[in-house]
Scaffold this motif. Structure first.
Motif, PDB file in Angstrom:
ATOM      1  N   UNK A  64      80.485  77.342  24.002  1.00  0.00           N
ATOM      2  CA  UNK A  64      81.475  77.721  25.006  1.00  0.00           C
ATOM      3  C   UNK A  64      81.090  79.049  25.636  1.00  0.00           C
ATOM      4  N   UNK A  65      81.298  79.144  26.941  1.00  0.00           N
ATOM      5  CA  UNK A  65      81.003  80.381  27.661  1.00  0.00           C
ATOM      6  C   UNK A  65      81.883  80.446  28.893  1.00  0.00           C
TER       7      UNK A  65
ATOM      8  N   UNK B 154      77.962  66.853  25.054  1.00  0.00           N
ATOM      9  CA  UNK B 154      79.065  66.294  25.835  1.00  0.00           C
ATOM     10  C   UNK B 154      79.986  67.402  26.346  1.00  0.00           C
ATOM     11  N   UNK B 155      80.184  67.454  27.660  1.00  0.00           N
ATOM     12  CA  UNK B 155      81.082  68.457  28.235  1.00  0.00           C
ATOM     13  C   UNK B 155      82.528  68.094  27.922  1.00  0.00           C
ATOM     14  N   UNK B 156      83.291  69.098  27.512  1.00  0.00           N
ATOM     15  CA  UNK B 156      84.707  68.895  27.220  1.00  0.00           C
ATOM     16  C   UNK B 156      85.528  69.164  28.476  1.00  0.00           C
ATOM     17  N   UNK B 157      86.514  68.345  28.721  1.00  0.00           N
ATOM     18  CA  UNK B 157      87.361  68.497  29.895  1.00  0.00           C
ATOM     19  C   UNK B 157      88.567  69.380  29.590  1.00  0.00           C
TER      20      UNK B 157
ATOM     21  N   UNK C   1      86.233  78.570  31.818  1.00  0.00           N
ATOM     22  CA  UNK C   1      85.548  78.345  30.550  1.00  0.00           C
ATOM     23  C   UNK C   1      84.891  76.979  30.567  1.00  0.00           C
ATOM     24  N   UNK C   2      83.600  76.969  30.218  1.00  0.00           N
ATOM     25  CA  UNK C   2      82.836  75.733  30.120  1.00  0.00           C
ATOM     26  C   UNK C   2      82.497  75.530  28.646  1.00  0.00           C
ATOM     27  N   UNK C   3      82.784  74.342  28.132  1.00  0.00           N
ATOM     28  CA  UNK C   3      82.566  74.083  26.707  1.00  0.00           C
ATOM     29  C   UNK C   3      81.943  72.708  26.513  1.00  0.00           C
ATOM     30  N   UNK C   4      81.050  72.628  25.530  1.00  0.00           N
ATOM     31  CA  UNK C   4      80.335  71.394  25.246  1.00  0.00           C
ATOM     32  C   UNK C   4      80.400  71.086  23.758  1.00  0.00           C
ATOM     33  N   UNK C   5      80.638  69.824  23.439  1.00  0.00           N
ATOM     34  CA  UNK C   5      80.616  69.339  22.072  1.00  0.00           C
ATOM     35  C   UNK C   5      79.164  69.090  21.657  1.00  0.00           C
ATOM     36  N   UNK C   6      78.785  69.593  20.487  1.00  0.00           N
ATOM     37  CA  UNK C   6      77.433  69.358  19.977  1.00  0.00           C
ATOM     38  C   UNK C   6      77.525  68.890  18.523  1.00  0.00           C
ATOM     39  N   UNK C   7      76.546  68.110  18.113  1.00  0.00           N
ATOM     40  CA  UNK C   7      76.485  67.640  16.733  1.00  0.00           C
ATOM     41  C   UNK C   7      75.047  67.718  16.243  1.00  0.00           C
ATOM     42  N   UNK C   8      74.834  67.305  15.000  1.00  0.00           N
ATOM     43  CA  UNK C   8      73.481  67.297  14.452  1.00  0.00           C
ATOM     44  C   UNK C   8      72.586  66.287  15.159  1.00  0.00           C
TER      45      UNK C   8
END
Length: 197
Positions: A85-86, A23-26, A96-103
């Motif tokens: 994040x990168x 999921x991309x974070x805003x 900055x582009x960041x994404x939420x990740x989980x198991x």
């Protein structure tokens, strides 16, 4: 701490989270928020930086390719969420582009890409090794002519065998520069045996 493609899923397995997607974070500021703890970087030292190329057939969950290969992994100390994040550079300026990740987030690990620079004295051994892996020189050159480079590949490729994305140089005369896609373990072994930068 250093997180690799091999250890990422195991790391996430111990984290909470119910999201089943990446999921991309805003509205993440350019400066990393102070409540984000750096965990490590996603990388593969054996394959090198060449897996930072894009492969259009896959989307944001292809770990072996841009933008995730080489990105940073952070944990939100307020909620234990984990983020890729990168910093993206482009005509729009840096952001900055960041994404939420989980198991539960889906990730594709293979195939990956690797670039090899092979001197003339190793060419015969290289093509012998490729034949043992089911790839003839003729097939490699035909695929390389078709694709030209990794970012031109539009269809999903098989994970269990090699595909030639590009090749330059003359066999036995000049250095061969080739890009292959295939299983990570296979490409690691080929790079360690034949790559001379």
């Amino acid at each position: 701490m250093s997180i690799t493609h091999d250890t990422l899923v195991e790391y996430l397995r111990n984290q909470p989270g119910l999201e089943d997607a990446v999921k991309e974070l805003d509205d993440v500021p350019m400066q990393v928020p102070t409540h984000w703890e750096w965990i490590g970087g996603i990388h593969d030292d054996v394959l090198g930086a060449t897996t930072s190329v894009s492969y259009r057939a896959w989307t944001h969950f292809a770990l072996g390719f841009y933008p995730y290969n080489g990105c940073d992994l952070y944990r939100d100390t307020r909620s234990s969420r984990v983020m890729f994040s990168y910093v993206e550079l482009g005509g729009h300026g840096a952001r900055r582009i960041s994404y939420l990740v989980t198991k539960h987030s889906p990730f594709i690990h293979e195939p990956v890409a690797a670039h090899l620079q092979v001197p003339p004295e190793l060419h015969d051994d290289l093509f012998a090794a490729l034949r043992e892996l089911g790839m003839s020189e003729q097939t490699l050159r035909a695929q390389a002519e078709r694709y030209k480079n990794v970012s031109n590949i539009l269809e999903p490729l098989p994970e269990d065998r090699l595909t030639g994305a590009s090749i330059r140089g003359e066999r036995g005369q000049t250095q061969l520069d080739l890009t292959l896609m295939g299983p990570r373990a296979t490409l690691r072994a080929l790079r360690q045996r034949f790559h001379r930068s």
